[in-house]
Design an enzyme around this catalytic site. Structure first.
Site, PDB file in Angstrom:
ATOM      1  N   CYS A  47      -2.305   0.534   7.064  1.00  0.00           N
ATOM      2  CA  CYS A  47      -1.560   1.758   6.764  1.00  0.00           C
ATOM      3  C   CYS A  47      -1.593   2.722   7.945  1.00  0.00           C
ATOM      4  O   CYS A  47      -0.583   3.356   8.265  1.00  0.00           O
ATOM      5  CB  CYS A  47      -2.108   2.407   5.512  1.00  0.00           C
ATOM      6  SG  CYS A  47      -1.783   1.433   4.023  1.00  0.00           S
TER       7      CYS A  47
ATOM      8  N   CYS B  68      -6.117   2.486   5.166  1.00  0.00           N
ATOM      9  CA  CYS B  68      -6.722   1.307   5.790  1.00  0.00           C
ATOM     10  C   CYS B  68      -6.101   1.130   7.184  1.00  0.00           C
ATOM     11  O   CYS B  68      -5.167   1.848   7.560  1.00  0.00           O
ATOM     12  CB  CYS B  68      -6.488   0.065   4.930  1.00  0.00           C
ATOM     13  SG  CYS B  68      -4.763  -0.508   4.913  1.00  0.00           S
TER      14      CYS B  68
ATOM     15  N   GLU C 245       0.607   4.195   1.478  1.00  0.00           N
ATOM     16  CA  GLU C 245       0.886   4.817   2.772  1.00  0.00           C
ATOM     17  C   GLU C 245       1.889   4.000   3.584  1.00  0.00           C
ATOM     18  O   GLU C 245       2.776   4.562   4.232  1.00  0.00           O
ATOM     19  CB  GLU C 245      -0.405   5.000   3.584  1.00  0.00           C
ATOM     20  CG  GLU C 245      -1.456   5.829   2.881  1.00  0.00           C
ATOM     21  CD  GLU C 245      -2.415   5.008   2.012  1.00  0.00           C
ATOM     22  OE1 GLU C 245      -3.496   5.534   1.696  1.00  0.00           O
ATOM     23  OE2 GLU C 245      -2.095   3.863   1.647  1.00  0.00           O
TER      24      GLU C 245
ATOM     25  N   HIS D 101       0.831  -1.199   0.000  1.00  0.00           N
ATOM     26  CA  HIS D 101       0.000   0.000   0.000  1.00  0.00           C
ATOM     27  C   HIS D 101       0.871   1.257   0.000  1.00  0.00           C
ATOM     28  O   HIS D 101       1.935   1.291   0.623  1.00  0.00           O
ATOM     29  CB  HIS D 101      -0.917   0.022   1.215  1.00  0.00           C
ATOM     30  CG  HIS D 101      -1.965  -1.048   1.183  1.00  0.00           C
ATOM     31  ND1 HIS D 101      -3.051  -1.033   2.026  1.00  0.00           N
ATOM     32  CD2 HIS D 101      -2.098  -2.156   0.419  1.00  0.00           C
ATOM     33  CE1 HIS D 101      -3.814  -2.094   1.781  1.00  0.00           C
ATOM     34  NE2 HIS D 101      -3.252  -2.787   0.810  1.00  0.00           N
TER      35      HIS D 101
END
Length: 173
Positions: A93, A90, A62, A60
């Site tokens: 993250c 999420c 982030e 991801h």
């Protein structure tokens, strides 16, 4: 040195930079997510894009950015930084952002809205857990700002069509 002042115009500009990173990730057949890290002077000091196709798993934007930042910058510096991201982080993250000691998060679109766009695609198994709830469970404050309704269509456009072209294979993680 303190965190940059809250300024909606600057927030929008930095969010658009994150959306541009998301578009770059999409051009590499990665999931269309992007993030930028802005220091207390307002300078973009790092970027993170999704690396799903490259990494073969949950790379991801982030989390990629938070890991890089934690290895690169001192914790007291990161506490004064803001992570801008196209879509709400999420829970994975948010945890990475928290542990990296990043002081604030600004997101453009909610994860709930993303679920509507992705239609529950198996490569985007969205949890109904706002990042503010994850951060609130911590021992230090992480400021959260978002969503930004005026960017909803720009962010949705990066996702538009992407998820329909993805196979329905099982996630690789």
């Amino acid at each position: 040195m303190s965190k940059p002042p809250v300024d909606r115009t600057s927030d929008l500009e930095c969010l658009r930079a994150a959306v541009a990173v998301a578009a770059r990730a999409k051009s590499k057949d990665n999931h269309p997510f992007g993030a930028v890290l802005v220091d207390a002077s307002g300078k973009v000091v790092a970027e993170g894009e999704n690396t799903f196709a490259t990494d073969g798993g949950p790379g991801h934007a982030e989390t990629n950015l938070a890991r890089f930042a934690a290895r690169t910058f001192p914790a007291d510096y990161l506490a004064k930084c803001v992570l801008y991201t196209s879509v709400e982080p999420c829970c994975m993250c948010a945890g990475s952002i928290y542990w990296a000691n990043i002081g604030a998060v600004v997101f453009g679109m909610t994860e709930r809205r993303l679920l509507e766009i992705t239609s529950g695609h198996n490569e985007n198994l969205t949890l109904n857990l706002p990042c503010s709830v994850v951060f609130a469970a911590g021992q230090r404050k992480v400021e959260v700002r978002g969503p930004f309704a005026e960017l909803a269509e720009e962010i949705a456009e990066v996702h538009r069509g992407f998820w329909k072209t993805r196979s329905t294979r099982q996630p690789r993680f």
